[in-house]
Scaffold this motif. Structure first.
Motif, PDB file in Angstrom:
ATOM      1  N   SER A   1     -14.065   5.228  -1.274  1.00 57.90           N
ATOM      2  CA  SER A   1     -12.846   5.017  -2.059  1.00 57.90           C
ATOM      3  C   SER A   1     -13.217   4.746  -3.506  1.00 57.90           C
ATOM      4  O   SER A   1     -14.270   4.163  -3.787  1.00 57.90           O
ATOM      5  CB  SER A   1     -12.043   3.843  -1.501  1.00 57.90           C
ATOM      6  OG  SER A   1     -11.481   4.164  -0.247  1.00 57.90           O
TER       7      SER A   1
ATOM      8  N   PHE B   1      -2.012   4.377   4.312  1.00 55.84           N
ATOM      9  CA  PHE B   1      -3.350   4.351   4.898  1.00 55.84           C
ATOM     10  C   PHE B   1      -3.772   5.739   5.373  1.00 55.84           C
ATOM     11  O   PHE B   1      -4.915   5.922   5.783  1.00 55.84           O
ATOM     12  CB  PHE B   1      -3.383   3.392   6.086  1.00 55.84           C
ATOM     13  CG  PHE B   1      -3.379   1.936   5.708  1.00 55.84           C
ATOM     14  CD1 PHE B   1      -3.415   1.521   4.387  1.00 55.84           C
ATOM     15  CD2 PHE B   1      -3.334   0.962   6.695  1.00 55.84           C
ATOM     16  CE1 PHE B   1      -3.405   0.176   4.047  1.00 55.84           C
ATOM     17  CE2 PHE B   1      -3.331  -0.387   6.375  1.00 55.84           C
ATOM     18  CZ  PHE B   1      -3.364  -0.782   5.046  1.00 55.84           C
TER      19      PHE B   1
ATOM     20  N   GLN C   1      -6.532   2.124  -4.794  1.00 56.27           N
ATOM     21  CA  GLN C   1      -7.771   2.710  -4.287  1.00 56.27           C
ATOM     22  C   GLN C   1      -7.455   4.078  -3.688  1.00 56.27           C
ATOM     23  O   GLN C   1      -6.459   4.226  -2.959  1.00 56.27           O
ATOM     24  CB  GLN C   1      -8.388   1.820  -3.206  1.00 56.27           C
ATOM     25  CG  GLN C   1      -8.833   0.452  -3.699  1.00 56.27           C
ATOM     26  CD  GLN C   1     -10.227   0.490  -4.286  1.00 56.27           C
ATOM     27  OE1 GLN C   1     -11.104   1.190  -3.786  1.00 56.27           O
ATOM     28  NE2 GLN C   1     -10.447  -0.275  -5.349  1.00 56.27           N
TER      29      GLN C   1
ATOM     30  N   GLY D   1      -2.001  -0.162  -4.164  1.00 58.42           N
ATOM     31  CA  GLY D   1      -2.835  -0.433  -3.003  1.00 58.42           C
ATOM     32  C   GLY D   1      -3.613   0.786  -2.541  1.00 58.42           C
ATOM     33  O   GLY D   1      -4.063   1.612  -3.343  1.00 58.42           O
ATOM     34  N   GLN D   2      -3.753   0.921  -1.229  1.00 57.85           N
ATOM     35  CA  GLN D   2      -4.540   1.999  -0.655  1.00 57.85           C
ATOM     36  C   GLN D   2      -3.751   3.308  -0.637  1.00 57.85           C
ATOM     37  O   GLN D   2      -2.583   3.337  -0.252  1.00 57.85           O
ATOM     38  CB  GLN D   2      -4.945   1.639   0.777  1.00 57.85           C
ATOM     39  CG  GLN D   2      -5.743   0.361   0.904  1.00 57.85           C
ATOM     40  CD  GLN D   2      -7.157   0.493   0.381  1.00 57.85           C
ATOM     41  OE1 GLN D   2      -7.744   1.574   0.407  1.00 57.85           O
ATOM     42  NE2 GLN D   2      -7.727  -0.597  -0.100  1.00 57.85           N
ATOM     43  N   CYS D   3      -4.419   4.378  -1.033  1.00 56.02           N
ATOM     44  CA  CYS D   3      -3.866   5.732  -0.937  1.00 56.02           C
ATOM     45  C   CYS D   3      -4.978   6.588  -0.347  1.00 56.02           C
ATOM     46  O   CYS D   3      -5.849   7.086  -1.070  1.00 56.02           O
ATOM     47  CB  CYS D   3      -3.440   6.234  -2.317  1.00 56.02           C
ATOM     48  SG  CYS D   3      -2.726   7.895  -2.310  1.00 56.02           S
ATOM     49  N   LEU D   4      -4.953   6.739   0.967  1.00 59.11           N
ATOM     50  CA  LEU D   4      -6.096   7.288   1.689  1.00 59.11           C
ATOM     51  C   LEU D   4      -5.699   8.464   2.580  1.00 59.11           C
ATOM     52  O   LEU D   4      -4.547   8.592   2.981  1.00 59.11           O
ATOM     53  CB  LEU D   4      -6.718   6.202   2.581  1.00 59.11           C
ATOM     54  CG  LEU D   4      -7.155   4.897   1.912  1.00 59.11           C
ATOM     55  CD1 LEU D   4      -7.617   3.902   2.967  1.00 59.11           C
ATOM     56  CD2 LEU D   4      -8.239   5.149   0.881  1.00 59.11           C
TER      57      LEU D   4
ATOM     58  N   HIS E   1       0.835  -1.203   0.000  1.00 63.83           N
ATOM     59  CA  HIS E   1       0.000   0.000   0.000  1.00 63.83           C
ATOM     60  C   HIS E   1       0.872   1.256   0.000  1.00 63.83           C
ATOM     61  O   HIS E   1       1.931   1.284   0.626  1.00 63.83           O
ATOM     62  CB  HIS E   1      -0.917   0.024   1.221  1.00 63.83           C
ATOM     63  CG  HIS E   1      -1.819  -1.161   1.311  1.00 63.83           C
ATOM     64  ND1 HIS E   1      -2.900  -1.329   0.468  1.00 63.83           N
ATOM     65  CD2 HIS E   1      -1.783  -2.255   2.124  1.00 63.83           C
ATOM     66  CE1 HIS E   1      -3.509  -2.471   0.772  1.00 63.83           C
ATOM     67  NE2 HIS E   1      -2.846  -3.047   1.751  1.00 63.83           N
TER      68      HIS E   1
END
Length: 255
Positions: free
Chosen positions: A162, A63, A125, A102-105, A60
């Motif tokens: 997302s 987070f 995401q 992966g996640q990019c939040l 990722h």
């Protein structure tokens, strides 16, 4: 002492690679912000530099920010540190490329939004989930309309949902989808930036971003005040953060 960031100068000094190296979350916490600030400061005036590539170790990209550092007794210092980093990225004198998997939040996406071009894996995401915690994303509120458009920015900020890499590409949030986003970013650098004059790139970066930089600097101060003086005095902001840490559902009073 272990550092949460790896910094290497490559391509005969033309490319600075910064790798978030605290997987799997790669939190944008005080330690990560300090490491990024130090690396950007060290290489800011490197005469041969023509681009930065920001990437991440593990499955990722990030987070987001540390929720614990956004509790009432710490959030003012955290916001100021994060916003200082974002302004440093916005005002960095060469293009900053980002490779996302992966996640990019949350705060991770805010960091990416302050850069130049985002390359993402198909499975990436993107989202600003802060509203689900009873708060909002200050920097994203300022930066997202620049990267997408007003309705798309409001959708992400109001819903906290997302979106996929393909949807992010469609709304202009990112610029490329590739199975290997690091390789795609490096290919872009090789083809379009490496052969340019570093002095000309620096001037071009300042020229194209000057109005945006002035606006973002002023607007970040406004949203910081809104967050600290209004939002953090509400029941729901404190309840949402506490509920997240305690791993339970929040109980909103809508005040």
């Amino acid at each position: 002492m272990d550092t949460p960031l790896k910094a290497t100068l490559e391509k005969d000094g033309a490319l600075l690679r910064l790798r978030l190296d605290k997987p799997k979350a790669n939190l944008i916490d005080a330690a990560m912000i300090a490491a990024l600030h130090a690396a950007l400061g060290q290489y800011r005036r490197h005469v041969m530099l023509r681009a930065v590539l920001l990437e991440a170790e593990g499955p990722h990209f990030s987070f987001g920010a540390s929720v614990e550092e956004h509790l009432p007794d710490r959030c003012e210092a955290m916001l100021k540190q994060l916003h200082g980093l974002l302004l440093e990225l916005l005002e960095f004198p060469v293009p900053v490329l980002v490779a996302v998997q992966g996640q990019c939040l949350g705060g991770g996406l805010e960091v990416a939004l302050a850069c130049s071009r985002i390359f993402a894996a198909p499975s990436a995401q993107f989202g600003q989930p802060e509203i689900k915690l009873g708060v909002f994303a200050p920097a994203a509120s300022v930066l997202l309309p620049y990267r997408t458009n007003q309705p798309a920015a409001e959708d992400l900020l109001f819903t906290g949902r997302s979106i996929t890499a393909n949807e992010a590409l469609r709304i202009g949030l990112i610029q490329a989808v590739d199975e290997d986003p690091q390789a795609a970013a490096l290919a872009y650098f090789d083809q379009h930036l490496q052969g340019k004059s570093a002095a000309a790139l620096a001037c071009a970066t300042v020229a194209v971003r000057a109005a945006m930089q002035r606006d973002v600097r002023a607007r970040l101060a406004e949203v910081e005040k809104l967050y600290l003086d209004w939002l953090m005095k509400t029941h729901d902001a404190n309840e949402g953060l506490a509920a997240f840490i305690q791993k339970r559902q929040p109980e909103w009073t809508h005040q």
